[in-house]
Structure formats: structure tokens, C-alpha cells
Design a protein around this motif. Structure first.
Motif, PDB file in Angstrom:
ATOM      1  N   ALA A  15       0.841  -1.206   0.000  1.00  0.00           N
ATOM      2  CA  ALA A  15       0.000   0.000   0.000  1.00  0.00           C
ATOM      3  C   ALA A  15       0.873   1.252   0.000  1.00  0.00           C
ATOM      4  N   GLN A  16       1.953   1.238   0.785  1.00  0.00           N
ATOM      5  CA  GLN A  16       2.852   2.381   0.815  1.00  0.00           C
ATOM      6  C   GLN A  16       3.567   2.558  -0.526  1.00  0.00           C
ATOM      7  N   ALA A  17       3.964   1.462  -1.163  1.00  0.00           N
ATOM      8  CA  ALA A  17       4.626   1.541  -2.466  1.00  0.00           C
ATOM      9  C   ALA A  17       3.670   2.112  -3.515  1.00  0.00           C
ATOM     10  N   ILE A  18       2.419   1.681  -3.491  1.00  0.00           N
ATOM     11  CA  ILE A  18       1.427   2.190  -4.444  1.00  0.00           C
ATOM     12  C   ILE A  18       1.216   3.682  -4.229  1.00  0.00           C
ATOM     13  N   ASP A  19       1.102   4.108  -2.978  1.00  0.00           N
ATOM     14  CA  ASP A  19       0.941   5.536  -2.683  1.00  0.00           C
ATOM     15  C   ASP A  19       2.148   6.338  -3.164  1.00  0.00           C
ATOM     16  N   ALA A  20       3.351   5.810  -2.924  1.00  0.00           N
ATOM     17  CA  ALA A  20       4.568   6.509  -3.364  1.00  0.00           C
ATOM     18  C   ALA A  20       4.615   6.618  -4.884  1.00  0.00           C
ATOM     19  N   ARG A  33       2.025   6.740  -6.828  1.00  0.00           N
ATOM     20  CA  ARG A  33       1.015   7.728  -7.235  1.00  0.00           C
ATOM     21  C   ARG A  33       1.595   9.137  -7.127  1.00  0.00           C
ATOM     22  N   GLN A  34       2.469   9.338  -6.154  1.00  0.00           N
ATOM     23  CA  GLN A  34       3.115  10.646  -5.975  1.00  0.00           C
ATOM     24  C   GLN A  34       4.145  10.908  -7.073  1.00  0.00           C
ATOM     25  N   GLN A  35       4.935   9.885  -7.405  1.00  0.00           N
ATOM     26  CA  GLN A  35       5.921   9.977  -8.477  1.00  0.00           C
ATOM     27  C   GLN A  35       5.987   8.613  -9.150  1.00  0.00           C
ATOM     28  N   SER A  36       5.614   8.571 -10.413  1.00  0.00           N
ATOM     29  CA  SER A  36       5.550   7.291 -11.128  1.00  0.00           C
ATOM     30  C   SER A  36       6.927   6.649 -11.219  1.00  0.00           C
ATOM     31  N   PHE A  37       6.942   5.350 -11.472  1.00  0.00           N
ATOM     32  CA  PHE A  37       8.208   4.646 -11.620  1.00  0.00           C
ATOM     33  C   PHE A  37       8.931   5.139 -12.864  1.00  0.00           C
TER      34      PHE A  37
END
Length: 166
Positions: A131-136, A138-142
């Protein structure tokens, strides 16, 4: 050699999806794990558009469209024109999908308990980390992170269309 993030994630998905698929087979249910987000979105009985299913399920609209098409071929869902806009289709569980729902809910409960068991065995719960990785992301795409890393790591400036390429 250390595996890359994508390779690790694909392997994790293979391990998880393989076990979940096997659990459906052991329960005597002919069902694919990828159907679960759509089934859950439709479980309350209200017909939904593909866009509403995608939003409720947390999947992309193309993934929802593909999954609904597969589920329709297996008679798990039916579609009908929307009364508000005949160009839009609404999706609902078929009689077969509704009949399967109680057995699926038992499987989902067991899967949820197994996921909690896995979380308990890890130093950081996988569900929280994901969940934290998905949120991160969303803030800055891979993709943006790759481009930024390329700029930081590259001693040579990238070529642009107006520069001569050799």
C-alpha cells in the motif's frame, strides 16, 4: 546475482496466484483469481458500469473490460444496456455467478487469513508495504523515477531530435 524488483514481483505474484488458483481447484470451483476484484465489486447485487467496477475494484478500466469479457464467456456475469444511456452497458452477476458467491466468499476468507499469516511472519507486513509503495508511485511514477535516475547517472547529456545523431 540479486534479482531486479520486477522479477521479484512477478515471482511473488506467481507464488500467490498459483496457490490461490490451487485453492479454488481444491474447493471444486472452476474460477480464476483475476475475477475476484470484479466479483467483489458486483457482490452487493447492484449492476455497475465497467468504469464503476474498475474504480470499486482498484483496477484499470482496460483490465476491468477484459476481465468482464472473460467472465461473460464463463457465464459469471451478464450485461444489459443502461436505462440512463443505452450506449453504456451495465454488468451484474449471472445466476451462476450469484450461486458461486457463497463458496467464493469462504475461499476469500481463507485467503485473507493466509495473507494475515504471511504478514505476521514478515518484519514489515507485506500488505502495508505494498500500500505504501502504491501511494509513493502515485506521488511519483516509476517512469519518472527512472528518468530522474538516468539524468543523475548519465555523464553524457541525452540526444534531442534537433541534435545530429551519429
Amino acid at each position: 546475482m540479486k534479482q531486479g524488483l520486477g522479477t521479484q514481483l512477478r515471482h511473488l505474484i506467481e507464488l500467490l496466484d498459483g496457490a490461490v488458483a490451487a485453492s479454488y481447484e481444491e474447493a471444486g470451483i472452476d474460477y480464476r483469481p483475476r475475477y475476484t476484484p470484479v466479483m467483489r465489486a458486483l457482490a452487493e447485487g447492484t449492476p455497475r458500469s465497467v468504469g464503476q467496477i474498475a474504480e470499486a475494484a482498484g483496477i484499470t478500466q482496460p483490465a476491468a473490460t477484459q476481465t468482464v469479457a472473460l467472465m461473460q464467456k464463463e457465464d459469471l456475469v451478464t450485461t444489459m444496456p443502461s436505462p440512463a444511456d443505452a450506449r453504456q452497458k451495465l454488468v451484474r452477476l449471472s445466476a451462476r455467478g450469484q450461486a458461486l458467491l457463497p463458496r467464493l466468499q469462504q475461499c476469500w476468507a481463507a485467503t485473507s487469513a493466509a495473507a494475515a499469516s504471511l504478514d505476521a511472519d514478515l518484519p514489515y507486513p507485506l500488505s502495508t508495504t505494498l500500500a505504501q509503495a502504491i501511494d509513493a508511485l502515485r506521488q511519483q511514477s516509476f517512469g519518472a523515477r527512472i528518468r530522474a535516475a538516468r539524468v543523475r547517472l548519465s555523464p553524457v547529456p541525452p540526444l534531442h531530435d534537433h541534435q545530429e545523431k551519429s
